[in-house]
Scaffold this active site. Structure first.
Site, PDB file in Angstrom:
ATOM      1  N   LYS A 115      18.689  21.520  40.578  1.00 46.02           N
ATOM      2  CA  LYS A 115      17.538  22.425  40.543  1.00 46.02           C
ATOM      3  C   LYS A 115      17.030  22.759  41.956  1.00 46.02           C
ATOM      4  CE  LYS A 115      16.699  21.999  35.849  1.00 46.02           C
ATOM      5  NZ  LYS A 115      17.792  21.147  35.442  1.00 46.02           N
TER       6      LYS A 115
HETATM    7  C1  LIG Z   1      18.731  21.324  34.369  1.00 48.05           C
HETATM    8  C2  LIG Z   1      19.958  20.481  34.415  1.00 48.05           C
HETATM    9  C3  LIG Z   1      21.121  20.834  33.697  1.00 48.05           C
HETATM   10  C4  LIG Z   1      21.187  22.041  32.790  1.00 48.05           C
HETATM   11  O1  LIG Z   1      21.210  23.246  33.516  1.00 48.05           O
HETATM   12  P1  LIG Z   1      20.886  24.637  32.785  1.00 48.05           P
HETATM   13  O2  LIG Z   1      20.818  25.646  33.863  1.00 48.05           O
HETATM   14  O3  LIG Z   1      19.563  24.425  32.093  1.00 48.05           O
HETATM   15  O4  LIG Z   1      21.976  24.900  31.815  1.00 48.05           O
HETATM   16  C5  LIG Z   1      22.237  20.022  33.824  1.00 48.05           C
HETATM   17  N1  LIG Z   1      22.209  18.908  34.598  1.00 48.05           N
HETATM   18  C6  LIG Z   1      21.103  18.529  35.293  1.00 48.05           C
HETATM   19  C7  LIG Z   1      21.142  17.281  36.095  1.00 48.05           C
HETATM   20  C8  LIG Z   1      19.946  19.301  35.229  1.00 48.05           C
HETATM   21  O5  LIG Z   1      18.842  18.913  35.924  1.00 48.05           O
END
Ligand SMILES: *Cc1c(COP(=O)(O)O)cnc(C)c1O
Length: 494
Positions: A115
């Site tokens: 993120k």
């Molecule tokens: C948010 C997240 C995901 C999922 O990603 P999306 O864009 O919501 O599909 C997968 N792995 C981790 C560690 C995340 O923080």
């Protein structure tokens, strides 16, 4: 370039407006009116560049109302060397024990989850955009989080002038490490509040405050406005397109692909944001063949992508990959819009059915588009654990989310050179990872567990997490769901 809404294709807004507002008034998501194309020469020219320079070129194609200086300023600020533990920002490394697997490491930023790739850049994009679109207003960001988003947003927005950020999390719904990350957050414009409820309560509470007329007016009286940092904001999606373009360049540069050869991409998926960014990269002309959508036991997307029926009426599982525990993948709406040839009426119908019955079936046309671009699979909890162990034995320590993707890659198989998105540091989920590696749960506290993981694996603990132990706990309040609005007023001093 302008943006339209998935539920009203006649709308025409600039990227500044799309990013400042986050979501369109009628509830649709903003999408570019045309996906910009990269020629072979354009891609060739990206290869010798650094991550930041690649980012500037890609972003300029989408954010056409930003000046070159503004994009420069945003990218340089977001991906400052000190914030990421690799100067490559998002390096590609080989996956040991495989012929064609490569890991795109997206977790080297300040909060150790992917993120950061978007949430380090979003505050810069948002403040630059709002200067134009809503000058002199203070931007208030409200976030409901199940763990990773909240911390990444806090870290991105801390001490950013003209912004305030308030994060709500379910008191008993995040990992010990995630809680401590948020409770010790620094910055003068931040606040964190636990709520007595689950993630859905936090999320609906935030939505209610967000759309409450009286609250909006009270903010306006104080020269403030809400904006959103969640993954439906275009400003979170566009930074993610960059790393798939960059990964292709690195694959060529590192000799894994000849120029023009297609690669496959595997993405551990929850809200469908990360994998949708890979789809945009493909549509821009990056040589990508198939996109593997990897889910955990909450496999609503596996079923949808294979059958064409989306059905959220199913049991919800709490897994060891919590950031993928999602039954409504918001960003899917954007894909459906593109694959339906921008049929906004059709999208409104699907989304209406989703909210009334929890279920819809897409047209043959959309299904054909899905088959052309996507394959899907999922990992059970047992398979996830076994994958962490076997991947570790081969020489790579993966976290629980990344292991879901590696397992789906192993199960579905492909001959193509493949990039697997690694979305979190294993040190963020030390208990699950250590249990998988050792074969039994160790009787240690969270921090001793990270030290043990470092010892057993011979890898270094991620620095931003190592420092937590000695940081001051600042935020300990726990609120009733019904008091969330009061928390917002208190924090803003209005
Ligand atoms: C948010 C997240 C995901 C999922 O990603 P999306 O864009 O919501 O599909 C997968 N792995 C981790 C560690 C995340 O923080």
């Amino acid at each position: 370039m302008f943006y339209k809404s998935t539920r009203n294709k006649d709308l025409k807004v600039t990227s500044s407006e799309a990013i400042t507002k986050g979501i369109s008034d009628e509830g649709g998501l903003f999408v570019p009116e045309e996906i910009p194309a990269l020629s072979e020469d354009d891609i060739m020219a990206l290869i010798p560049l650094s991550y930041k320079e690649r980012a500037k070129k890609i972003l300029a194609l989408y954010l056409t109302d930003f000046t070159e200086e503004e994009i420069d300023y945003c990218v340089e600020g977001a991906y400052k060397d000190a914030k990421f533990s690799s100067e490559k920002i998002a390096p590609v490394v080989d996956l040991p024990g495989t012929e064609n697997g490569h890991i795109l490491e997206l977790f080297l930023g300040p909060t150790c989850a992917f993120k950061d790739m978007a949430l380090q850049l979003l505050p810069y994009l948002l403040t630059t955009a709002s200067k134009r679109f809503a000058p002199d207003k203070e931007i208030v960001i409200l976030v409901a989080t199940s763990g990773d988003t909240g911390k990444a947003a806090l870290e991105g927005f801390k001490d950013v002038p003209n912004t305030r950020i308030l994060v709500f999390y379910p008191d008993e719904g995040v990992s010990a490490m995630q809680k401590l990350q948020m409770q010790t957050q620094t910055g003068d414009n931040v606040a964190v509040c636990a709520i007595k409820g689950n993630f859905d309560d936090a999320q609906s509470g935030v939505k209610k405050i967000f759309t409450d007329r009286a609250v909006i007016e009270k903010l306006a009286e104080n020269n403030m406005m809400f904006s959103s940092a969640n993954s439906i904001n275009w400003g979170r999606l566009v930074p993610q397109v960059v790393y798939y373009c960059s990964a292709y360049c690195d694959m060529v540069e590192q000799g894994n692909l000849f120029f023009g050869e297609k690669m496959d991409v595997v993405v551990p998926t929850g809200n469908f944001g990360n994998i949708l960014a890979a789809y945009y990269a493909k549509k821009m002309g990056i040589p990508i063949n198939l996109l593997f959508c990897a889910s955990n036991s909450n496999n609503v997307l596996t079923d949808f992508l294979t059958t064409g029926t989306y059905d959220r009426n199913r049991e919800f599982y709490t897994t060891t990959s919590p950031s993928m525990d999602i039954l409504i993948s918001s960003n899917l709406e954007r894909l459906l819009f593109h694959l339906s040839d921008e049929n906004d009426e059709e999208i409104r119908e699907y989304m209406n059915l989703l909210s009334t019955t929890g279920k819809y079936k897409v047209s043959d046309k959309i299904m054909a588009g899905i088959k052309e671009n996507f394959v899907a699979g999922f990992s059970t909890e047992e398979e996830d654990k076994d994958t962490i162990k076997s991947t570790f034995d081969n020489g790579y320590l993966a976290d629980t989310h990344t292991a879901v993707a590696i397992n789906v890659f192993n199960k579905l198989g492909t001959d193509a050179q493949t990039v697997i998105a690694a979305t979190a540091s294993p040190y963020k989920f030390p208990k699950s990872v250590l249990t998988a590696v050792l074969g039994e749960a160790p009787d240690l506290d969270e921090f001793d567990m990270t030290e043990e993981l470092s010892r057993v694996s011979g890898t270094k603990m991620a620095l931003p997490l190592a420092g937590l132990k000695d940081r001051k706990v600042r935020f300990t309040s726990v609120s009733e769901v019904s008091d969330m609005q009061k928390c917002v007023y208190d924090m803003l001093g209005i």
